[in-house]
Design a protein around this motif. Structure first.
Motif, short mmCIF file in Angstrom:
data_model
loop_
_atom_site.label_atom_id
_atom_site.label_comp_id
_atom_site.label_asym_id
_atom_site.label_seq_id
_atom_site.Cartn_x
_atom_site.Cartn_y
_atom_site.Cartn_z
N ALA A 31 0.88 -1.25 -0.04
CA ALA A 31 0.01 0.06 -0.11
C ALA A 31 0.84 1.20 0.16
O ALA A 31 0.58 2.10 -0.59
N ASN A 32 1.79 1.35 0.98
CA ASN A 32 2.65 2.56 0.75
C ASN A 32 3.42 2.69 -0.54
O ASN A 32 3.61 4.08 -0.67
N ALA A 33 4.03 1.79 -0.94
CA ALA A 33 4.67 1.81 -2.24
C ALA A 33 3.88 2.32 -3.29
O ALA A 33 4.28 3.29 -3.96
N HIS A 34 2.58 2.00 -3.29
CA HIS A 34 1.55 2.33 -4.28
C HIS A 34 1.16 3.87 -4.07
O HIS A 34 1.13 4.54 -5.03
N ILE A 35 1.18 4.26 -2.72
CA ILE A 35 0.87 5.67 -2.63
C ILE A 35 1.92 6.78 -2.81
O ILE A 35 1.84 7.73 -3.56
N GLN A 36 3.27 6.08 -2.59
CA GLN A 36 4.45 7.04 -2.87
C GLN A 36 4.55 6.90 -4.37
O GLN A 36 4.95 7.99 -4.88
N SER A 67 2.13 9.78 -5.81
CA SER A 67 1.85 10.81 -5.12
C SER A 67 2.72 11.76 -5.95
O SER A 67 3.74 11.70 -6.39
N THR A 68 2.06 13.15 -6.38
CA THR A 68 2.89 14.12 -7.12
C THR A 68 3.69 14.93 -6.51
O THR A 68 4.53 15.61 -7.01
N GLU A 69 3.61 14.97 -5.12
CA GLU A 69 4.76 15.89 -4.24
C GLU A 69 5.05 15.11 -3.15
O GLU A 69 4.28 14.09 -2.68
N LYS A 70 5.94 15.47 -2.33
CA LYS A 70 6.65 14.96 -1.13
C LYS A 70 6.34 16.23 -0.14
O LYS A 70 6.51 17.30 -0.41
N THR A 71 6.14 15.98 1.24
CA THR A 71 6.08 16.93 2.04
C THR A 71 7.44 17.18 2.54
O THR A 71 8.14 16.40 2.87
N THR A 72 7.90 18.54 2.60
CA THR A 72 9.10 19.09 3.07
C THR A 72 8.95 19.67 4.41
O THR A 72 7.63 20.36 4.51
#
Length: 505
Positions: free
Chosen positions: A25-30, A33-38
């Motif tokens: 699930a996490n790999a699919h989400i990552q 996802s078009t962006e990552k939180t900084t």
């Protein structure tokens, strides 16, 4: 398709965690996802404090825009209404810390997404209907909410100098002159917006703890919180003594030390051998010489309170250059010069010259040949040049950027990046970093072609013609300032590192 659920005892509470990696699930989400939180960390907060401290120096000058110039009480009489204004020279700063309770769980999940966060415990099914710790998307969506909260507070209260949020930990840099009313205003708006705060973690003070680090704006100084500080020093002691670590213990140790180096960012690149050790170990192993050297350096840095160096520090008027020479016959020299004159002449500069003997410096000779250690010798010359330059600019007066020149491009690159993987160069570079932290200065190294570094090159030979003997500097007092080189390179334990260290790792 239920996933595993666990609980972590954090002392003051039990934190539930859902394994979002189960089933991919996490790999699919990552991947989708078009962006990552900084998120900012402790050094971003320190940078903000540095900026404000530097702004105090120009607050009454013409460089401050009209309508924002500071007066005795810090407010420009020409400003209308609520507005940010430059700090005055007497401004002091406080830190306000606030913690959001169960932050991730404040974000509701669409009903269609509930099926991806189901856990089975005994014969019961538990459905997470909100953002869940352990699921990759939790921080992405809470991070948007946290950023929105910060922007609302900035818009309502432009008097706030700086605001930061790392996951659920908020931190604001406020002035002591307005913190008494800004604090209840900020917290009151958060409550009005429905933000649940953990009151036992809400603190307003000059010296405050954020993200596990104690921050003192007056330095600014940064140290680990007491319990973490004691634990990290004990871990470094085990590494320094060369005790065996299992692979899991190595991974945990690396995580702790990587976190701890936030207090001394210049030491962070030295972690590379630690990563190499972790990659090479299959079940268990003992730390190599470079990892043990790193442990010695960090123990020294963590045991003292150093002011954090500012990117806004002025430049020193002193500068200089250094070089080294090595002959197959076994003779080796380091030398250099320094001056505060914009147009120096050879007979008016301070200078040093030192013969590196194998008896006292065995690390400088590989199979009795100093030519094979020429890079280390040139960095050794740079170290003493830096010590002499720092002596001309005592940190009690001002922390400075100190320019110097070397004709070894590799060493300049290593100083700029604080990174080298070879002994004994790594230890000399660690010594240089330690001395810089202790003095509170920053180096600004530059590369010069060998033809343009003639004076320094001449000083690496026995007869320094043209230099005034009365201006020669004795290096003897500076040898006593060294903390790591005598302990690591000149303590008689040379057999561990004489061979190629990369092969050893």
């Amino acid at each position: 398709c239920p996933g595993p659920m666990a609980a972590i005892d954090e002392g003051d509470k039990i934190r539930t965690i859902y394994d979002g990696s189960f089933g991919g699930a996490n790999a699919h989400i990552q991947q989708n996802s078009t962006e990552k939180t900084t998120a900012p960390t402790v050094m971003d907060c320190v940078h903000g404090i540095h900026w404000l401290r530097a702004a105090r120096e120009v607050s009454t000058s013409e460089s401050a825009p009209q309508g924002q110039r500071a007066t005795a009480d810090g407010v420009d009489p020409m400003s209308k209404g609520s507005v940010w204004h430059w700090p005055n020279k007497d401004s002091t700063f406080l830190l306000l810390k606030a913690d959001v309770s169960k932050a991730h769980r404040r974000i509701k999940i669409l009903r269609s997404g509930w099926k991806y966060q189901v856990a089975q415990i005994d014969q019961q099914w538990w459905v997470n209907k909100v953002g869940t710790y352990g699921v990759a998307s939790a921080q992405l969506y809470w991070g948007r909410m946290a950023a929105l909260l910060l922007r609302i507070l900035y818009a309502l209260f432009p008097e706030v100098d700086w605001g930061f949020v790392f996951v659920d930990d908020f931190c604001w840099v406020l002035r002591a002159s307005n913190a008494s009313w800004l604090t209840p205003a900020l917290l009151g708006v958060l409550l009005a917006l429905g933000t649940p705060l953990s009151w036992k973690k809400t603190v307003l003070s000059e010296i405050n703890t954020w993200l596990g680090f104690v921050i003192n704006p007056s330095g600014p100084f940064v140290q680990m919180a007491k319990e973490k500080h004691v634990a990290v020093l004990a871990l470094l002691k085990e590494l320094e003594e060369g005790k065996a670590f299992s692979l899991k213990a190595i991974e945990k140790a690396l995580g702790k030390i990587q976190w701890a180096t936030a207090t001394c960012p210049m030491a962070k690149p030295f972690l590379q051998p630690f990563w190499a050790w972790k990659s090479a170990v299959k079940t268990a192993g003992v730390p190599g010489k470079l990892v043990r050297c790193l442990a010695v350096l960090l123990s020294q840095l963590f045991s003292k309170q150093f002011p954090q160096m500012s990117p806004f520090s002025p430049w020193s008027s002193w500068t200089g250059a250094s070089d080294a020479s090595a002959e197959k016959a076994g003779e080796s020299w380091i030398g250099g010069w320094l001056t505060d004159s914009p147009e120096p002449s050879k007979d008016k500069v301070l200078w040093f010259q030192y013969k590196v003997c194998q008896e006292h410096h065995p690390w400088a000779f590989k199979k009795n040949d100093p030519q094979k250690r020429i890079a280390a010798l040139e960095l050794y010359g740079t170290l003493f040049l830096a010590l002499l330059l720092m002596a001309q600019n005592p940190s009690t007066s001002c922390r400075l950027h100190i320019p110097l020149v070397s004709d070894n491009q590799g060493n300049v690159y290593s100083i700029l990046n604080n990174a080298t993987r070879k002994m004994p160069t790594a230890v000399i570079l660690m010594e240089l970093v330690y001395q810089l932290y202790q003095a509170g200065h920053m180096l600004a190294p530059a590369h010069s072609r060998r033809d343009d570094n003639q004076w320094a090159d001449e000083l690496t030979h026995p007869n320094p013609q043209g230099f005034d003997p009365a201006l020669r500097v004795d290096l003897t007092p500076y040898f006593h300032k060294l903390a790591l080189i005598p302990k690591i390179l000149e303590a008689g334990d040379t057999a561990l590192w004489q061979d190629n260290m990369d092969t050893h790792l």
